[in-house]
Motif scaffolding. Structure first.
Motif, PDB file in Angstrom:
ATOM      1  N   LEU A   1     -16.043 -71.712  36.111  1.00  0.00           N
ATOM      2  CA  LEU A   1     -16.006 -70.542  35.387  1.00  0.00           C
ATOM      3  C   LEU A   1     -16.299 -69.281  36.173  1.00  0.00           C
ATOM      4  CD1 LEU A   1     -17.109 -72.018  31.973  1.00  0.00           C
ATOM      5  CD2 LEU A   1     -14.934 -71.648  32.562  1.00  0.00           C
TER       6      LEU A   1
ATOM      7  N   VAL B   1     -12.745 -68.361  37.523  1.00  0.00           N
ATOM      8  CA  VAL B   1     -11.863 -67.896  36.597  1.00  0.00           C
ATOM      9  C   VAL B   1     -12.389 -66.394  36.491  1.00  0.00           C
ATOM     10  CG1 VAL B   1     -11.848 -67.765  34.024  1.00  0.00           C
ATOM     11  CG2 VAL B   1     -11.838 -69.903  35.338  1.00  0.00           C
ATOM     12  N   GLN B   2     -13.674 -66.018  36.538  1.00  0.00           N
ATOM     13  CA  GLN B   2     -14.066 -64.643  36.498  1.00  0.00           C
ATOM     14  C   GLN B   2     -13.537 -63.618  37.286  1.00  0.00           C
ATOM     15  OE1 GLN B   2     -18.402 -64.300  35.430  1.00  0.00           O
ATOM     16  NE2 GLN B   2     -18.510 -62.191  36.234  1.00  0.00           N
TER      17      GLN B   2
ATOM     18  N   SER C   1     -10.969 -64.182  38.982  1.00  0.00           N
ATOM     19  CA  SER C   1      -9.659 -63.752  39.049  1.00  0.00           C
ATOM     20  C   SER C   1      -9.055 -63.028  38.055  1.00  0.00           C
ATOM     21  CB  SER C   1      -8.928 -65.365  38.740  1.00  0.00           C
ATOM     22  OG  SER C   1      -8.979 -66.421  39.824  1.00  0.00           O
TER      23      SER C   1
ATOM     24  N   LYS D   1      -9.368 -61.770  28.156  1.00  0.00           N
ATOM     25  CA  LYS D   1     -10.182 -62.650  28.399  1.00  0.00           C
ATOM     26  C   LYS D   1     -10.183 -63.662  27.431  1.00  0.00           C
ATOM     27  CE  LYS D   1     -13.240 -59.957  31.182  1.00  0.00           C
ATOM     28  NZ  LYS D   1     -14.854 -59.384  30.878  1.00  0.00           N
TER      29      LYS D   1
ATOM     30  N   PHE E   1      -6.872 -65.954  27.718  1.00  0.00           N
ATOM     31  CA  PHE E   1      -6.828 -66.761  28.617  1.00  0.00           C
ATOM     32  C   PHE E   1      -7.777 -68.204  28.323  1.00  0.00           C
ATOM     33  CE2 PHE E   1      -9.628 -68.903  31.653  1.00  0.00           C
ATOM     34  CZ  PHE E   1      -8.696 -69.828  32.197  1.00  0.00           C
ATOM     35  N   THR E   2      -8.949 -67.780  27.641  1.00  0.00           N
ATOM     36  CA  THR E   2      -9.698 -69.075  27.042  1.00  0.00           C
ATOM     37  C   THR E   2      -8.813 -69.635  25.817  1.00  0.00           C
ATOM     38  OG1 THR E   2     -11.812 -67.719  27.458  1.00  0.00           O
ATOM     39  CG2 THR E   2     -11.751 -69.532  25.669  1.00  0.00           C
TER      40      THR E   2
ATOM     41  N   ALA F   1      -6.237 -71.664  27.426  1.00  0.00           N
ATOM     42  CA  ALA F   1      -6.636 -72.737  28.188  1.00  0.00           C
ATOM     43  C   ALA F   1      -7.051 -73.967  27.644  1.00  0.00           C
ATOM     44  CB  ALA F   1      -7.604 -72.525  28.984  1.00  0.00           C
TER      45      ALA F   1
ATOM     46  N   LEU G   1      -3.251 -68.701  36.813  1.00  0.00           N
ATOM     47  CA  LEU G   1      -4.322 -69.121  35.874  1.00  0.00           C
ATOM     48  C   LEU G   1      -3.604 -69.801  34.730  1.00  0.00           C
ATOM     49  CD1 LEU G   1      -6.801 -66.275  35.412  1.00  0.00           C
ATOM     50  CD2 LEU G   1      -7.045 -68.446  36.696  1.00  0.00           C
TER      51      LEU G   1
ATOM     52  N   LEU H   1      -8.907 -75.613  34.700  1.00  0.00           N
ATOM     53  CA  LEU H   1      -9.011 -74.459  33.646  1.00  0.00           C
ATOM     54  C   LEU H   1      -9.151 -74.921  32.430  1.00  0.00           C
ATOM     55  CD1 LEU H   1      -6.340 -72.063  35.423  1.00  0.00           C
ATOM     56  CD2 LEU H   1      -8.915 -72.203  35.830  1.00  0.00           C
TER      57      LEU H   1
END
Length: 425
Positions: free
Chosen positions: A213, A217-218, A220, A238, A241-242, A245, A282, A310
């Motif tokens: 994370l 992730v951060q 990217s 953001k 993405f969450t 995922a 991602l 991810l």
């Protein structure tokens, strides 16, 4: 000897040729782009420069000499801003080394590598001018540029550098690579994914999750996307993405997604953000299979992580808990298959899904001439396969492929690229 990806041999082959094109090595964060370039050039005359002074504040050069290999480092302490003027000076220094090398050894071209090229403002125009000048002079210097996918592909390559480069696409690591390099089992790969940097941490799952994370992730999102493209609502990106995922492997209309996001804006904004996440390596939104591209684009996307790490890091399940929850593990397995297809696809190959209620197919892979419907099964029994039968009925000439329970072993499937399954199905 450290593990070498197949990209190393590809790059070696390119660098044996007379310099004709700039070589671009692009891909997501932490897939080993810099390492594979270093492995390729370690015994060749070269100059390696990192544009990011925080990441590597020195320049390394190796030139052949009468006594063998000369290896030296030059501290970069001038504090000069990384702009076009700095790039020109650095390039000129590489030219001088190349010319000195050619006087001693004219049989082997010189290699100039620039890492993190995207950090230089308006780099494509400067590189274009310098490269064209080298070609006019007949300078036998290979140029290799490394950087993150979004900027390299979207901002420069298709504009200023059209016709001047060849791309080597470094994707997420496959199961075969993670198994050979880190002795990953199949289930470990399904859950922990294909990030080589995180492999030593999997016995401490909290540490592994924090690494993925915070270190993958951060950066990217906040560096590779927010600093490269205009994003009016970073918090929304953001959140998307969450959510994507967590729901990888599921089809969700963007209109419904808006209800789970704060300040969601319109569906066009969400679709644009999903494209940015895909270019960063991602998260993708696979589209429904249609013969017409316009209809495909209008369909509800199926969320697909490009590395199962991810998905696992976005949910609270531990490795043991994920395996115990049959429904969740099934989605993780399906996401693993989808990520493998996306990462191993060639430019002319496409991945989508198909659904005509009540029938559904997990993945459809195709190129200009061939088409294969893929269904993934991870439970104790096969169950109904009506979706594949109906797809084949509506799309004559299609192949079908069952992966997992009752079909092709998952280990075998993950051992071959998408092209193989178009040919073998």
């Amino acid at each position: 000897m450290s593990f070498q990806r197949s990209h190393v041999q590809t790059l070696k082959n390119r660098l044996r040729e007379v310099p004709r094109f700039i070589t671009i090595v692009a891909g997501p964060r932490q897939v080993g782009k810099t390492t594979l370039v270093r492995q390729t050039i370690e015994d060749r005359a070269h100059r390696f420069v990192s544009v990011d002074p925080a990441g590597e504040p020195w320049t390394r050069s190796i030139a052949s000499s009468a006594r063998g290999i000369l290896d030296y480092e030059t501290a970069d302490i001038d504090g000069a801003p990384r702009n076009a003027a700095w790039l020109i000076r650095t390039w000129q220094a590489a030219r001088a080394e190349c010319e000195a090398h050619m006087e001693r050894n004219s049989d082997q071209p010189f290699i100039f590598v620039l890492d993190e090229i995207q950090k230089i403002p308006r780099w494509p125009d400067t590189v274009k001018g310098l490269w064209d000048a080298d070609r006019a002079r007949g300078l036998p210097m290979h140029v290799v540029l490394l950087g993150s996918s979004p900027l390299l592909i979207q901002k420069g390559l298709t504009e200023s550098l059209t016709g001047r480069y060849e791309l080597i696409r470094a994707t997420h690591w496959s199961f075969v690579e993670m198994h050979h390099a880190f002795d990953f089992t199949l289930n470990e790969y399904i859950y922990f994914g294909g990030y080589p940097g995180s492999a030593p941490l999997i016995r401490d799952e909290e540490r592994w999750r924090n690494y993925v994370l915070a270190s993958l992730v951060q950066p990217s999102i906040e560096t590779d996307i927010l600093q490269m493209a205009r994003v009016d609502k970073p918090a929304l990106l953001k959140q998307l993405f969450t959510l994507g995922a967590i729901y990888s492997g599921q089809i969700l209309a963007l209109g419904k997604v808006k209800g789970q996001l704060q300040d969601a804006g319109n569906e066009t904004t969400l679709a644009g953000y999903l494209d940015l996440l895909g270019n960063a390596g991602l998260l993708m939104g696979l589209q429904k299979y249609h013969v017409g591209a316009a209809r495909k684009r209008a369909s509800a996307p199926k969320f697909q992580v490009l590395n199962t790490a991810l998905m696992s890091s976005a949910t609270p399940y531990t490795f043991a808990q994920a395996q115990a929850d049959r429904s969740y593990w099934g989605r993780l397995v399906e996401s693993c298959v989808g990520a493998h297809l996306c990462n191993s696809a060639r430019s002319q190959e496409d991945i989508s899904y198909w659904r005509e209620s009540p029938h559904e197919v997990d993945f459809v892979i195709n190129d200009a001439l061939r088409r294969t419907a893929i269904e993934v099964k991870s439970g104790p029994s096969v169950g109904a396969l009506g979706g594949m039968d109906e797809f084949a009925k509506q799309h004559t000439g299609s192949n079908t492929l069952l992966v997992g329970t009752g079909g092709v072993n998952l280990t075998e499937f993950l051992s071959y690229p998408l092209t193989h399954w178009l040919e073998a199905a």
